[in-house]
Design an enzyme around this catalytic site. Structure first.
Site, mmCIF file in Angstrom:
data_model
loop_
_atom_site.group_PDB
_atom_site.id
_atom_site.type_symbol
_atom_site.label_atom_id
_atom_site.label_comp_id
_atom_site.label_asym_id
_atom_site.label_seq_id
_atom_site.Cartn_x
_atom_site.Cartn_y
_atom_site.Cartn_z
ATOM 1 N N ASP A 175 0.456 -0.903 -0.019
ATOM 2 C CA ASP A 175 0.272 0.015 -0.005
ATOM 3 C C ASP A 175 0.583 1.290 0.159
ATOM 4 O O ASP A 175 1.120 1.775 1.109
ATOM 5 C CB ASP A 175 -0.931 -0.037 1.742
ATOM 6 C CG ASP A 175 -1.892 1.096 1.484
ATOM 7 O OD1 ASP A 175 -1.995 1.558 0.487
ATOM 8 O OD2 ASP A 175 -2.665 0.687 1.810
ATOM 9 N N LYS A 221 1.622 7.988 0.833
ATOM 10 C CA LYS A 221 1.731 8.151 2.080
ATOM 11 C C LYS A 221 3.312 8.052 2.459
ATOM 12 O O LYS A 221 4.577 8.030 1.486
ATOM 13 C CB LYS A 221 1.947 5.997 2.233
ATOM 14 C CG LYS A 221 0.810 5.519 2.763
ATOM 15 C CD LYS A 221 0.766 4.266 3.035
ATOM 16 C CE LYS A 221 -0.150 3.573 3.615
ATOM 17 N NZ LYS A 221 -1.450 4.865 4.503
ATOM 18 N N ARG A 280 -11.079 -0.976 1.747
ATOM 19 C CA ARG A 280 -12.569 -0.661 1.473
ATOM 20 C C ARG A 280 -13.022 -1.071 0.640
ATOM 21 O O ARG A 280 -14.722 -1.742 0.586
ATOM 22 C CB ARG A 280 -13.126 0.590 2.381
ATOM 23 C CG ARG A 280 -12.694 1.264 1.277
ATOM 24 C CD ARG A 280 -12.998 3.439 2.480
ATOM 25 N NE ARG A 280 -11.836 3.338 3.707
ATOM 26 C CZ ARG A 280 -11.469 4.248 5.510
ATOM 27 N NH1 ARG A 280 -13.036 5.039 4.680
ATOM 28 N NH2 ARG A 280 -11.269 4.177 5.577
HETATM 29 N N1 BES Z 1 -3.675 0.217 5.197
HETATM 30 C C1 BES Z 1 -3.759 0.953 5.751
HETATM 31 C C2 BES Z 1 -4.129 1.662 6.989
HETATM 32 C C3 BES Z 1 -2.795 1.015 7.590
HETATM 33 C C4 BES Z 1 -1.965 2.224 8.451
HETATM 34 C C5 BES Z 1 -2.725 -0.039 8.026
HETATM 35 C C6 BES Z 1 -1.023 2.286 9.331
HETATM 36 C C7 BES Z 1 -1.438 -0.170 9.208
HETATM 37 C C8 BES Z 1 -0.642 -0.172 10.272
HETATM 38 C C9 BES Z 1 -4.981 1.643 4.993
HETATM 39 O O1 BES Z 1 -4.967 2.062 3.682
HETATM 40 C C10 BES Z 1 -5.151 3.626 4.982
HETATM 41 O O2 BES Z 1 -4.083 3.446 4.383
HETATM 42 N N2 BES Z 1 -5.870 4.210 5.536
HETATM 43 C C11 BES Z 1 -5.950 5.592 5.412
HETATM 44 C C12 BES Z 1 -7.436 6.101 5.433
HETATM 45 C C13 BES Z 1 -8.127 6.812 5.637
HETATM 46 C C14 BES Z 1 -7.212 8.099 3.469
HETATM 47 C C15 BES Z 1 -9.614 7.541 5.258
HETATM 48 C C16 BES Z 1 -5.658 6.062 6.785
HETATM 49 O O3 BES Z 1 -5.986 5.399 8.216
HETATM 50 O O4 BES Z 1 -4.711 6.902 6.623
HETATM 51 ZN ZN ZN Z 2 -3.969 -0.168 3.305
HETATM 52 ZN ZN ZN Z 3 -4.602 3.107 2.316
#
Ligand code: BES
Ligand code: ZN
Ligand code: ZN
Length: 503
Positions: free
Chosen positions: A273, A280, A354
């Site tokens: 990801d 990120k 999601r």
């Molecule tokens: N894979 C991430 C969530 C994650 C963060 C998993 C840290 C493990 C450790 C997920 O896809 C993500 O990036 N979520 C975003 C959602 C937001 C953009 C609404 C997040 O948590 O920032």
């Molecule tokens: Zn993710």
């Molecule tokens: Zn993500």
């Protein structure tokens, strides 16, 4: 690791871990002097987890381990203290140990079968090393323990039989948890969708298991555009892996309802990801090879079902793809139509878990009409903030299902903690120019991020009982625990194995 049970401490083993409760007075005469002296020096008060190295022939080494107060001892403490013994043996270079700890645990009115499971889990999870990329010298420094002899001198033969049964179950669960940990710890360039398909193919060699793979063309035909959108920037093909485990006899075995309806377990399988165009930053991107921990847990669970010959019908569903940046990637502001016909605006390309689960959930309910759907997903960073590593977030609207999962979590030590899906959140993911947005359109956009993630998923579940488990924190620890170590934990395997075995 071979675990054997013996009526006495096995003097042939190199190291003896001698557990003591705070209230324990009686101790072998050979040790009494040393213990008295250590107590005087305040070096050992038998508090939980305290250690005191001692000399005690014929063992090369004896370590006294404090077990704390007898009435406070429980299954999780049993896992922890056995894990500590294994860690201590490993770092001191011993590969065989014996201990009286289980015998003492059984004197605490713990359920003998559960104690068996916990013992195997504590020992084997602590014995896990992800060391295949280390040189010989470094590997040698932390060599796994190969033999453990547990003293169990139970006066009740029934409880010995139950303990042995639990030990066997726990060995399988721990092995399958370690199998999931390996998949999560491996780099993303190795563990891509093709690799995970190979792993699923291996599992499908078991006569109880069938593998169905939906590829890109089939997904297009089925209208899985939410999943396809996430994969748009990747050179690896997307896959929807479906493992059907048939263990229910005829019209469904124990626990399956009369129609033999399966229990569906879904796992987020983002092999890397990057965040996509909502890229990120440093400190957030490094661990994103672990974003397939949900899918890894589903693979581990199906493996456990096979080895335990679980008499239920299961469906393991894993949407697998990568969230990458490229000229062909999905763009912020794009609008996609999911399998169930709902349109979604991509408010943020990093809220991709999601999206792939949306299609997987809607398809699974539509195609398999399962009794229950449970998804495991590293869905939100907000869950790591809210709960840390020691519990996953649990959400859903079926109180009975949530209660069973909570119990399985407490029994297995792979804990879950409920976050409320209040109906007040129901419209937080509604879109402005589409049915839904993949990020909240109310408030500041970040409140209760774990819950709003679940609200989005709930829009892709129609009638079936459903629970969502956010394992973003629990699946990968950045700290060491007493039987769990930094890195992948295999979170979800123990939880759902217990849920399936005990309901
Ligand atoms: N894979 C991430 C969530 C994650 C963060 C998993 C840290 C493990 C450790 C997920 O896809 C993500 O990036 N979520 C975003 C959602 C937001 C953009 C609404 C997040 O948590 O920032
Ligand atoms: Zn993710
Ligand atoms: Zn993500």
């Amino acid at each position: 690791m071979k675990i054997t049970i013996s009526k006495e401490l096995d003097e042939k083993q190199e190291v003896l871990f001698l557990g003591m409760f705070e209230e324990d007075k009686l101790v072998d005469k050979r040790l009494a002097e040393e213990l008295k002296e250590a107590e005087k020096r305040k070096a050992f008060a038998k508090k939980f987890g305290e250690m005191l190295p001692a000399k005690f022939l014929p063992y090369k080494k004896v370590v006294l381990l404090g077990l704390g107060k007898k009435k406070e001892f429980n299954l999780e403490k049993l896992r922890k203290i056995l894990g500590k013994a294994v860690d201590c043996a490993k770092s001191a270079g011993y590969t065989a140990l014996t201990t009286n700890i289980v015998d003492l645990a059984l004197s605490c009115r713990l359920n003998a079968e559960m104690a068996g499971r916990a013992a195997a889990e504590g020992l084997m999870l602590a014995n896990y090393n992800f060391d295949k990329y280390l040189n010989k010298e470094k590997k040698e420094k932390n060599k796994p323990v190969t033999h453990v002899v547990l003293k169990v001198k139970s006066s009740v033969s029934k409880s010995l039989t139950s303990f042995e049964k639990g030990l066997k179950t726990g060995e399988v669960i721990a092995e399958c948890t370690n199998f999931a940990r390996n998949l999560v710890n491996e780099p993303a360039s190795l563990v891509n969708s093709v690799y995970l398909e190979k792993i699923a193919t291996e599992l499908a060699k078991n006569p109880r298991v069938k593998l169905k793979v939906l590829d890109k063309d089939e997904m297009k035909k089925l209208g899985m555009n939410a999943l396809l959108g996430v994969n748009a920037g990747s050179r690896n093909p997307p896959k929807l892996l479906i493992l059907e485990y048939n263990g229910g006899k005829g019209n469904g075995g124990k626990g399956n309802n009369k129609k033999g309806k399966p229990i569906a377990v879904l796992g987020k399988g983002i092999t890397f990801d990057s965040g996509g165009y909502n890229l990120k930053p440093t400190h957030y991107i490094e661990d994103m090879k672990t974003d397939m921990a949900g899918a890894a847990a589903v693979l581990g669970l199906i493996k456990a079902a096979c080895e335990l010959k679980l008499n239920r019908n299961l469906i393991g569903v894993m949407p697998i793809c990568e969230n990458m940046v490229s000229a062909s990637s999905q763009l912020p502001g794009d609008i996609v139509k999911a399998y169930n016909g709902k349109t979604i605006e991509i408010g943020n390309t990093d809220a991709e878990g999601r999206l792939i689960l949306a299609d997987a959930l809607a398809y699974t309910e539509d195609k398999y009409k399962p009794e229950v759907m449970i998804d495991l997903a590293t869905l939100t960073g907000a869950c790591v903030v809210a709960l840390g590593y020691y519990a996953a977030g649990l959400m859903g609207k079926d109180a009975r299902l949530l209660g069973k999962l909570k119990k399985a979590g407490d029994d297995s030590g792979d804990r879950v903690w409920e976050l409320p899906l209040y109906e007040d959140f129901d419209d937080w993911m509604d879109g402005e120019i589409s049915d839904l947005n993949n990020i909240p359109t109310k408030g500041k956009g970040y409140e209760a991020g774990t819950i709003t993630g679940a609200v989005f998923l709930s829009k892709f579940v129609d009638k079936v009982k459903w629970a969502h488990i956010d394992i973003a924190g629990s699946s990968c620890w950045r700290v060491d625990g007493m039987y769990q170590h930094k890195g992948a934990t295999g979170s979800g395997v123990r939880l759902l194995s217990y849920y399936l075995l005990d309901n």
